[in-house]
Scaffold this active site. Structure first.
Site, PDB file in Angstrom:
ATOM      1  N   VAL A 122       5.927  14.039 -20.183  1.00 44.95           N
ATOM      2  CA  VAL A 122       4.743  13.788 -19.490  1.00 44.95           C
ATOM      3  C   VAL A 122       4.130  12.358 -20.101  1.00 44.95           C
ATOM      4  O   VAL A 122       3.474  11.491 -19.544  1.00 44.95           O
ATOM      5  CB  VAL A 122       3.613  14.991 -19.509  1.00 44.95           C
ATOM      6  CG1 VAL A 122       2.521  14.558 -18.835  1.00 44.95           C
ATOM      7  CG2 VAL A 122       4.478  16.138 -18.798  1.00 44.95           C
ATOM      8  N   GLY A 135       6.102  12.465 -25.193  1.00 41.26           N
ATOM      9  CA  GLY A 135       7.179  13.141 -24.571  1.00 41.26           C
ATOM     10  C   GLY A 135       7.454  12.799 -23.157  1.00 41.26           C
ATOM     11  O   GLY A 135       7.301  11.751 -22.706  1.00 41.26           O
ATOM     12  N   SER A 174       9.268  19.339 -13.436  1.00 39.40           N
ATOM     13  CA  SER A 174       7.807  19.036 -12.946  1.00 39.40           C
ATOM     14  C   SER A 174       6.882  18.110 -13.793  1.00 39.40           C
ATOM     15  O   SER A 174       5.772  17.725 -13.565  1.00 39.40           O
ATOM     16  CB  SER A 174       7.039  20.427 -13.266  1.00 39.40           C
ATOM     17  OG  SER A 174       7.132  20.701 -14.426  1.00 39.40           O
ATOM     18  N   LYS A 193       3.309  33.785 -18.818  1.00 37.39           N
ATOM     19  CA  LYS A 193       4.183  32.898 -19.636  1.00 37.39           C
ATOM     20  C   LYS A 193       5.134  33.527 -20.326  1.00 37.39           C
ATOM     21  O   LYS A 193       4.834  34.812 -20.593  1.00 37.39           O
ATOM     22  CB  LYS A 193       3.175  32.211 -20.696  1.00 37.39           C
ATOM     23  CG  LYS A 193       3.843  30.834 -21.271  1.00 37.39           C
ATOM     24  CD  LYS A 193       3.269  29.706 -20.225  1.00 37.39           C
ATOM     25  CE  LYS A 193       3.564  28.339 -20.830  1.00 37.39           C
ATOM     26  NZ  LYS A 193       3.246  27.481 -19.957  1.00 37.39           N
ATOM     27  N   LYS A 246      -5.503  28.040 -14.581  1.00 38.80           N
ATOM     28  CA  LYS A 246      -4.808  26.701 -13.778  1.00 38.80           C
ATOM     29  C   LYS A 246      -4.933  27.049 -12.468  1.00 38.80           C
ATOM     30  O   LYS A 246      -5.228  26.048 -11.682  1.00 38.80           O
ATOM     31  CB  LYS A 246      -3.691  26.310 -14.350  1.00 38.80           C
ATOM     32  CG  LYS A 246      -3.136  25.100 -14.306  1.00 38.80           C
ATOM     33  CD  LYS A 246      -2.037  24.902 -14.783  1.00 38.80           C
ATOM     34  CE  LYS A 246      -1.756  24.595 -16.403  1.00 38.80           C
ATOM     35  NZ  LYS A 246      -0.905  23.883 -17.027  1.00 38.80           N
ATOM     36  N   THR A 303       3.199  16.328 -12.742  1.00 42.17           N
ATOM     37  CA  THR A 303       2.141  16.982 -13.957  1.00 42.17           C
ATOM     38  C   THR A 303       1.511  15.436 -14.239  1.00 42.17           C
ATOM     39  O   THR A 303       0.307  15.448 -14.613  1.00 42.17           O
ATOM     40  CB  THR A 303       2.885  17.530 -15.271  1.00 42.17           C
ATOM     41  OG1 THR A 303       3.302  18.875 -14.732  1.00 42.17           O
ATOM     42  CG2 THR A 303       1.606  17.954 -16.252  1.00 42.17           C
ATOM     43  N   ALA A 346      -1.629  18.523 -22.323  1.00 44.17           N
ATOM     44  CA  ALA A 346      -1.217  19.746 -23.296  1.00 44.17           C
ATOM     45  C   ALA A 346      -2.078  20.857 -22.915  1.00 44.17           C
ATOM     46  O   ALA A 346      -3.302  20.720 -22.753  1.00 44.17           O
ATOM     47  CB  ALA A 346      -1.562  19.093 -24.803  1.00 44.17           C
ATOM     48  N   ASN A 347      -1.488  22.037 -23.036  1.00 40.54           N
ATOM     49  CA  ASN A 347      -2.434  23.460 -22.668  1.00 40.54           C
ATOM     50  C   ASN A 347      -2.986  23.810 -23.769  1.00 40.54           C
ATOM     51  O   ASN A 347      -2.585  23.791 -24.962  1.00 40.54           O
ATOM     52  CB  ASN A 347      -0.978  24.255 -22.253  1.00 40.54           C
ATOM     53  CG  ASN A 347      -0.456  24.052 -20.965  1.00 40.54           C
ATOM     54  OD1 ASN A 347      -1.066  23.727 -20.063  1.00 40.54           O
ATOM     55  ND2 ASN A 347       0.832  24.183 -21.152  1.00 40.54           N
TER      56      ASN A 347
HETATM   57  N1  LIG Z   1       5.977  19.084 -18.224  1.00 41.56           N
HETATM   58  C1  LIG Z   1       4.964  19.757 -17.177  1.00 41.56           C
HETATM   59  O1  LIG Z   1       5.254  19.740 -16.240  1.00 41.56           O
HETATM   60  C2  LIG Z   1       3.831  20.280 -18.086  1.00 41.56           C
HETATM   61  C3  LIG Z   1       2.978  21.066 -17.232  1.00 41.56           C
HETATM   62  C4  LIG Z   1       1.820  21.457 -17.811  1.00 41.56           C
HETATM   63  C5  LIG Z   1       1.545  21.234 -19.061  1.00 41.56           C
HETATM   64  N2  LIG Z   1       2.321  20.714 -19.995  1.00 41.56           N
HETATM   65  C6  LIG Z   1       1.834  20.544 -21.215  1.00 41.56           C
HETATM   66  O2  LIG Z   1       1.959  19.129 -21.507  1.00 41.56           O
HETATM   67  C7  LIG Z   1       2.401  18.646 -22.903  1.00 41.56           C
HETATM   68  C8  LIG Z   1       3.618  17.956 -22.998  1.00 41.56           C
HETATM   69  O3  LIG Z   1       4.625  18.382 -22.139  1.00 41.56           O
HETATM   70  P1  LIG Z   1       5.987  17.613 -21.901  1.00 41.56           P
HETATM   71  O4  LIG Z   1       6.701  18.302 -20.878  1.00 41.56           O
HETATM   72  O5  LIG Z   1       5.833  16.144 -22.185  1.00 41.56           O
HETATM   73  O6  LIG Z   1       6.482  18.159 -23.389  1.00 41.56           O
HETATM   74  P2  LIG Z   1       7.709  17.645 -24.270  1.00 41.56           P
HETATM   75  O7  LIG Z   1       8.284  18.543 -25.238  1.00 41.56           O
HETATM   76  O8  LIG Z   1       8.892  16.418 -23.556  1.00 41.56           O
HETATM   77  O9  LIG Z   1       6.944  16.485 -25.185  1.00 41.56           O
HETATM   78  C9  LIG Z   1       6.047  16.751 -26.260  1.00 41.56           C
HETATM   79  C10 LIG Z   1       6.001  15.703 -27.166  1.00 41.56           C
HETATM   80  O10 LIG Z   1       5.030  15.832 -28.309  1.00 41.56           O
HETATM   81  C11 LIG Z   1       5.693  15.791 -29.371  1.00 41.56           C
HETATM   82  N3  LIG Z   1       4.910  16.518 -30.374  1.00 41.56           N
HETATM   83  C12 LIG Z   1       5.024  17.619 -30.962  1.00 41.56           C
HETATM   84  N4  LIG Z   1       3.984  17.942 -31.809  1.00 41.56           N
HETATM   85  C13 LIG Z   1       3.286  16.917 -32.027  1.00 41.56           C
HETATM   86  C14 LIG Z   1       2.178  16.468 -32.615  1.00 41.56           C
HETATM   87  N5  LIG Z   1       1.722  17.419 -33.617  1.00 41.56           N
HETATM   88  N6  LIG Z   1       1.656  15.601 -32.810  1.00 41.56           N
HETATM   89  C15 LIG Z   1       2.277  14.168 -31.806  1.00 41.56           C
HETATM   90  N7  LIG Z   1       3.504  14.804 -31.030  1.00 41.56           N
HETATM   91  C16 LIG Z   1       3.806  15.898 -31.122  1.00 41.56           C
HETATM   92  C17 LIG Z   1       7.181  15.959 -29.479  1.00 41.56           C
HETATM   93  O11 LIG Z   1       7.783  15.418 -30.342  1.00 41.56           O
HETATM   94  C18 LIG Z   1       7.441  15.512 -27.805  1.00 41.56           C
HETATM   95  O12 LIG Z   1       7.859  14.201 -27.997  1.00 41.56           O
HETATM   96  C19 LIG Z   1       2.939  20.175 -23.421  1.00 41.56           C
HETATM   97  O13 LIG Z   1       1.741  20.809 -24.163  1.00 41.56           O
HETATM   98  C20 LIG Z   1       3.055  21.140 -22.334  1.00 41.56           C
HETATM   99  O14 LIG Z   1       2.806  22.422 -22.334  1.00 41.56           O
HETATM  100  C21 LIG Z   1       3.552  20.144 -19.579  1.00 41.56           C
END
Ligand SMILES: NC(=O)c1ccc[n+]([C@@H]2O[C@H](COP(=O)([O-])OP(=O)(O)OC[C@H]3O[C@@H](n4cnc5c(N)ncnc54)[C@H](O)[C@@H]3O)[C@@H](O)[C@H]2O)c1
Length: 328
Positions: free
Chosen positions: A178, A176, A140, A72, A60, A144, A247-248
């Site tokens: 993002v 969630g 963030s 991480k 990244k 994102t 999603a990563n």
């Molecule tokens: N927040 C950031 O700045 C950021 C940056 C880079 C990457 N990411 C990646 O983006 C993704 C989302 O991040 P976020 O901050 O919104 O996380 P979050 O925890 O706020 O939201 C994730 C959502 O996914 C749901 N979930 C979990 N497993 C699931 C499944 N199998 N099917 C459907 N829904 C499911 C959860 O209930 C939750 O509502 C993650 O993979 C995170 O690593 C986030």
């Protein structure tokens, strides 16, 4: 071959809980990466996760041209977390971060947020994204989501001939922080969301059960939940033309990129699409850039995606030997 610089797993003396840091690379500079707080079935699952996620952070940073390496950390939740226990395990984790002497700098990830970073900062200076009232840039998620939208628009131009998503059907798996921001930004599109947490369901958007999210016939799929969702079996069932989301580590393994390409589905690699958060945070907190300047850097993700897709197209037509890193 073992490609990581260091992996340290500790049982915290205050909490008795396991926390770990994987340092993938400091070749380009001090390594950055989020701190994930999550339950795992086995400790080995957490180790696998932290190793994969830290490598993705190196990719990244490299793709975004940020002078940092990837790392991480994971806090393994093995019992109900009371506020007191949460604080103890975070302080334990801060001690572990200090063992790296600045080679690893943590930020929030799934399960943690700016308030947790504030607790870490009581014991370690190697932490980003403190709450704004404490001098940090906070969550963030906004940057994102903005980066994903920039990638989505650039890829849409390539796939559909326009970046106007009006009337396009978009499925967002993971509603969630993002995912919700992306859904709200896609005004005029037909947005369908999905989440394992039923309480996230809202009348504002269409809803599909998580088991079905990857089978819906749509224009765009946005993986915004967890990693490892695009397996050969899932790709076989996909009925979309474009996959781009935050999603990563979306692919179960690298070969899945070829399967997507063979099916004519354009996939924007997650280490490109999801870089908005780290780009914004480091621009503000390290470089002293103001909000607007940092957002312009995030928007550069769209430029990058456009270039990569055009490079890929030229390669398909035999015009260049540089394929870029996009799927189809
Ligand atoms: N927040 C950031 O700045 C950021 C940056 C880079 C990457 N990411 C990646 O983006 C993704 C989302 O991040 P976020 O901050 O919104 O996380 P979050 O925890 O706020 O939201 C994730 C959502 O996914 C749901 N979930 C979990 N497993 C699931 C499944 N199998 N099917 C459907 N829904 C499911 C959860 O209930 C939750 O509502 C993650 O993979 C995170 O690593 C986030």
């Amino acid at each position: 071959m073992w490609e990581h610089e260091r992996l340290v797993v500790r049982t915290g003396p205050r909490s008795g809980m396991t926390t770990m840091v994987a340092l993938h690379s400091t070749e380009a500079g001090p390594a950055v990466g989020g701190c994930r707080m999550k339950a795992y079935e086995r400790i080995t699952d957490a180790v696998t996760d932290v190793l994969r996620l830290s490598k993705a952070m190196t990719l990244k940073c490299a793709a975004a041209g940020i002078p940092h390496g990837g790392a991480k950390s994971v806090i393994v939740v093995d019992r109900p977390l009371t506020p007191g226990l949460r604080r103890q395990v975070l302080l334990d984790h801060a001690d572990l971060i200090n063992e790296f002497g600045g080679a690893y700098r943590a930020g929030p990830d799934v399960g943690t947020g700016p308030d947790d970073m504030l607790v870490l900062s009581e014991l370690t200076p190697y932490v980003h994204c403190l709450p704004e009232e404490h001098g940090g840039t906070g969550s963030s998620s906004g940057p994102t989501a903005r980066g994903v939208l920039a990638a989505l628009k650039a890829a849409s131009r390539h796939v559909f001939g326009t970046d106007d998503l009006t009337g396009r059907k978009v499925v967002i798996s993971g509603f969630g922080s993002v995912g919700e921001l992306i859904a709200r930004a896609l005004r005029g599109a037909e947005v369908i969301v999905s989440d394992v947490d039923e309480s996230r369901r809202t009348d504002e958007f269409g809803w599909v059960h998580p088991d079905q999210a990857y089978r819906v016939k749509a224009d765009v799929l946005v993986p915004a939940a967890v990693g490892g969702v695009l397996s050969p079996q899932v790709v076989e069932q996909l009925d979309v033309r474009l996959v781009v989301g935050p999603a990563n580590n979306q692919l179960t393994d690298d070969s899945v990129a070829g399967l997507l390409e063979a099916r004519g589905i354009v996939w924007v690699p997650d280490h490109v699409a999801s870089a908005g958060g780290v780009i914004y945070t480091l621009a503000r907190e390290d470089d002293g850039a103001d909000h607007e300047t940092a957002l312009r850097r995030v928007d550069g993700i769209g430029v990058m995606v456009g270039k990569l897709l055009r490079g890929r197209q030229r390669e398909d037509s035999g015009m260049t030997a540089n394929p870029g890193s996009m799927g189809a």
